[in-house]
Design a protein around this motif. Structure first.
Motif, PDB file in Angstrom:
ATOM      1  N   GLN A   1      11.068  41.088  37.270  1.00 14.81           N
ATOM      2  CA  GLN A   1      10.785  42.442  36.792  1.00 14.81           C
ATOM      3  C   GLN A   1       9.369  42.874  37.164  1.00 14.81           C
TER       4      GLN A   1
ATOM      5  N   HIS B   1      12.889  40.498  48.859  1.00 13.61           N
ATOM      6  CA  HIS B   1      12.935  40.322  47.407  1.00 13.61           C
ATOM      7  C   HIS B   1      14.154  39.505  47.002  1.00 13.61           C
TER       8      HIS B   1
ATOM      9  N   GLU C   1      21.950  49.898  43.807  1.00 12.53           N
ATOM     10  CA  GLU C   1      20.599  50.114  44.289  1.00 12.53           C
ATOM     11  C   GLU C   1      20.396  49.238  45.518  1.00 12.53           C
TER      12      GLU C   1
ATOM     13  N   ALA D   1      17.426  46.420  36.442  1.00  8.92           N
ATOM     14  CA  ALA D   1      17.299  46.137  37.874  1.00  8.92           C
ATOM     15  C   ALA D   1      16.986  44.656  38.103  1.00  8.92           C
TER      16      ALA D   1
ATOM     17  N   TYR E   1       9.583  42.450  41.718  1.00  4.72           N
ATOM     18  CA  TYR E   1      10.618  42.896  42.636  1.00  4.72           C
ATOM     19  C   TYR E   1      11.557  43.957  42.100  1.00  4.72           C
ATOM     20  N   ALA E   2      11.525  44.231  40.808  1.00  7.12           N
ATOM     21  CA  ALA E   2      12.498  45.151  40.221  1.00  7.12           C
ATOM     22  C   ALA E   2      11.812  46.096  39.242  1.00  7.12           C
ATOM     23  N   GLU E   3      12.355  47.292  39.158  1.00  8.28           N
ATOM     24  CA  GLU E   3      11.861  48.297  38.222  1.00  8.28           C
ATOM     25  C   GLU E   3      12.689  48.243  36.950  1.00  8.28           C
ATOM     26  N   GLY E   4      12.226  47.518  35.973  1.00  5.96           N
ATOM     27  CA  GLY E   4      12.909  47.473  34.698  1.00  5.96           C
ATOM     28  C   GLY E   4      13.845  46.301  34.534  1.00  5.96           C
TER      29      GLY E   4
END
Length: 153
Positions: free
Chosen positions: A57, A27, A21, A66, A60-63
């Motif tokens: 989470q 980030h 990704e 990540a 900066y991150a989806e899930g």
């Protein structure tokens, strides 16, 4: 090749951290700063690790997957970066005061996640505040806010 690009290449080659990704450089830099704060006292307490994961989470991150991948990349960046000032230099110059203040507040919350802020953490986060361009009053306000937020993201 930029510092971020070199560090990404290193992470991919040495640590097996892939580029599945794309990662926003801001980030990545912010997460590396938070990793640096979490590890400054030589102990990554479970509470600090959990707090770091929740912040990453949430921001900066989806899930969780990540977030783990971003933290792994940020850990590699932190390991390969000379010092705090080098990490701060990775934050874009166009980052506004509110974004920088949020980062400082998050740093205080990571430092306080284990129930106390030791002298190494305190000195590091205060220095981070100065490098981000804040005066003592703003650093103190971020500290209060960060410590209040421990337990909630």
């Amino acid at each position: 090749m930029s510092l971020i690009a070199r560090l990404r290449a290193y992470a991919t080659e040495a640590l097996g951290v892939g580029e599945s990704e794309p990662v926003d450089d801001t980030h990545l830099a912010a997460t590396a700063l938070l990793v640096h704060v979490a590890r400054v006292d030589g102990i990554l307490a479970p509470a600090e690790s959990e707090r770091l994961s929740r912040i990453v989470q949430g921001r900066y991150a989806e899930g969780p997957d990540a977030a783990r991948a971003l933290i792994a990349r940020a850990t590699a960046v932190d390991a390969e970066t000379r010092d705090l000032a080098s990490l701060v230099e990775m934050i874009p110059h166009e980052a506004n005061a509110a974004e920088r203040q949020d980062l400082l507040t998050m740093a205080w919350s990571v430092a306080a996640a284990d129930g106390s802020v030791d002298e190494f953490e305190e000195a590091l986060v205060e220095r981070l505040g100065r490098l981000l361009g804040f005066d003592e009053a703003a650093i103190t306000a971020a500290r209060r806010s960060g410590q209040r937020s421990v337990g909630a993201v």
